[in-house]
Design a protein around this motif. Structure first.
Motif, short mmCIF file in Angstrom:
data_model
loop_
_atom_site.label_atom_id
_atom_site.label_comp_id
_atom_site.label_asym_id
_atom_site.label_seq_id
_atom_site.Cartn_x
_atom_site.Cartn_y
_atom_site.Cartn_z
N THR A 98 0.80 -1.23 0.00
CA THR A 98 0.00 0.00 0.00
C THR A 98 0.84 1.28 0.00
O THR A 98 0.28 2.37 -0.02
N GLY A 99 2.15 1.15 0.03
CA GLY A 99 3.01 2.33 0.03
C GLY A 99 2.87 3.13 -1.24
O GLY A 99 2.39 2.64 -2.26
N THR A 100 3.32 4.37 -1.20
CA THR A 100 3.20 5.26 -2.36
C THR A 100 4.53 5.50 -3.06
O THR A 100 4.55 6.03 -4.16
N SER A 101 5.65 5.13 -2.45
CA SER A 101 6.97 5.31 -3.07
C SER A 101 7.38 3.98 -3.70
O SER A 101 8.19 3.23 -3.15
N LYS A 102 6.80 3.70 -4.87
CA LYS A 102 7.10 2.44 -5.53
C LYS A 102 6.96 2.61 -7.04
O LYS A 102 6.27 3.51 -7.51
N GLU A 103 7.65 1.73 -7.77
CA GLU A 103 7.54 1.68 -9.22
C GLU A 103 7.29 0.23 -9.59
O GLU A 103 8.10 -0.65 -9.30
N VAL A 104 6.16 -0.03 -10.21
CA VAL A 104 5.81 -1.38 -10.63
C VAL A 104 5.50 -1.34 -12.12
O VAL A 104 4.61 -0.62 -12.55
N GLN A 105 6.27 -2.12 -12.89
CA GLN A 105 6.15 -2.12 -14.33
C GLN A 105 5.66 -3.48 -14.81
O GLN A 105 6.12 -4.51 -14.32
N SER A 106 4.76 -3.49 -15.76
CA SER A 106 4.31 -4.75 -16.36
C SER A 106 5.52 -5.51 -16.89
O SER A 106 6.52 -4.92 -17.29
N THR A 107 5.41 -6.83 -16.93
CA THR A 107 6.54 -7.64 -17.37
C THR A 107 6.54 -7.86 -18.87
O THR A 107 5.53 -7.69 -19.54
N LEU A 108 7.67 -8.26 -19.37
CA LEU A 108 7.85 -8.59 -20.78
C LEU A 108 7.57 -10.08 -20.95
O LEU A 108 7.72 -10.85 -20.02
N ASN A 109 7.20 -10.50 -22.14
CA ASN A 109 6.87 -11.90 -22.35
C ASN A 109 7.75 -12.60 -23.36
O ASN A 109 7.41 -13.67 -23.84
N GLU A 110 8.90 -12.05 -23.70
CA GLU A 110 9.76 -12.72 -24.66
C GLU A 110 10.75 -13.65 -23.97
O GLU A 110 10.88 -13.65 -22.75
N ALA A 111 11.44 -14.45 -24.77
CA ALA A 111 12.42 -15.40 -24.25
C ALA A 111 13.61 -14.65 -23.68
O ALA A 111 13.83 -13.47 -23.97
N TYR A 112 14.42 -15.35 -22.89
CA TYR A 112 15.56 -14.75 -22.21
C TYR A 112 16.53 -14.10 -23.19
O TYR A 112 17.01 -13.03 -22.98
N GLY A 113 16.85 -14.78 -24.26
CA GLY A 113 17.76 -14.24 -25.27
C GLY A 113 17.44 -14.89 -26.61
O GLY A 113 16.93 -15.99 -26.66
N SER A 114 17.77 -14.22 -27.66
CA SER A 114 17.39 -14.73 -28.97
C SER A 114 18.05 -16.06 -29.28
O SER A 114 17.53 -16.84 -30.07
N SER A 115 19.19 -16.36 -28.69
CA SER A 115 19.88 -17.60 -29.00
C SER A 115 19.66 -18.69 -27.95
O SER A 115 20.20 -19.77 -28.07
N TRP A 116 18.85 -18.43 -26.94
CA TRP A 116 18.65 -19.40 -25.86
C TRP A 116 17.35 -20.15 -26.07
O TRP A 116 16.30 -19.56 -26.23
N ASN A 117 17.41 -21.51 -26.03
CA ASN A 117 16.21 -22.32 -26.26
C ASN A 117 15.59 -22.83 -24.97
O ASN A 117 14.61 -23.56 -25.00
N GLY A 118 16.15 -22.50 -23.82
CA GLY A 118 15.59 -22.90 -22.54
C GLY A 118 16.01 -24.27 -22.07
O GLY A 118 15.73 -24.68 -20.96
N ALA A 119 16.71 -25.03 -22.91
CA ALA A 119 17.10 -26.39 -22.55
C ALA A 119 18.24 -26.40 -21.54
O ALA A 119 18.32 -27.28 -20.70
N LEU A 120 19.12 -25.45 -21.61
CA LEU A 120 20.25 -25.35 -20.70
C LEU A 120 20.19 -23.99 -20.02
O LEU A 120 19.40 -23.13 -20.38
N SER A 121 21.07 -23.79 -19.07
CA SER A 121 21.13 -22.49 -18.42
C SER A 121 21.41 -21.42 -19.46
O SER A 121 22.20 -21.65 -20.38
N PRO A 122 20.78 -20.25 -19.33
CA PRO A 122 21.04 -19.19 -20.30
C PRO A 122 22.50 -18.75 -20.25
O PRO A 122 23.15 -18.89 -19.22
N PRO A 123 23.01 -18.24 -21.34
CA PRO A 123 24.39 -17.76 -21.34
C PRO A 123 24.56 -16.57 -20.41
O PRO A 123 23.60 -15.93 -20.03
N SER A 124 25.80 -16.29 -20.07
CA SER A 124 26.11 -15.18 -19.19
C SER A 124 25.60 -13.87 -19.76
O SER A 124 25.64 -13.63 -20.96
#
Length: 129
Positions: A98-124
């Motif tokens: 209920t505080g007033t000093s906050k910033e809340v932004q809607s989230t993005l829905n894309e993959a972690y990185g264009s070259s990451w398929n989710g099968a392994l840990s994402p690259p650094s």
């Protein structure tokens, strides 16, 4: 905590400051009684949905740039204030603070990185794609 691999959720109960970044996580819970500062930056998760839960009345925290695989960021109902939730990907945000000093932004829905398929840990994040 930096570049850690956690096979179980992380629970933060006490302390003055806790920061987790670039770590593979299965979840984070910040206890209602926590009075320190908390920061979660650029954490990719471990391959399935994971959640961040902030207890009621916890103040002064930042949750930025995390990839939650469809998980949830929950700020439990209470007087939480002085926080920022921005730049997170594939996450639902439930903001009960209920505080007033906050910033809340809607989230993005894309993959972690264009070259990451989710099968392994994402690259650094330090690598240029």
């Amino acid at each position: 905590m930096t570049k850690a691999i956690c096979s179980a959720p992380v629970s933060i109960l006490s302390g003055q400051q806790f920061q987790v970044q670039q770590s593979e996580l299965t979840g984070i819970t910040v206890d209602t009684g926590y009075a320190g500062r908390f920061f979660a930056y650029n954490n990719p998760g471990v391959g399935s949905a994971w959640d961040i839960t902030i207890g009621a009345n916890v103040n002064t925290f930042s949750i930025m740039g995390n990839y939650l695989h469809g998980g949830t960021i929950t700020i439990t109902a209470g007087t939480s204030d002085n926080y920022s939730i921005v730049g997170n990907t594939r996450a639902t945000i439930v903001d009960g603070g209920t505080g007033t000093s906050k910033e809340v932004q809607s989230t993005l829905n894309e993959a972690y990185g264009s070259s990451w398929n989710g099968a392994l840990s994402p690259p650094s994040k330090d690598v240029v794609y």
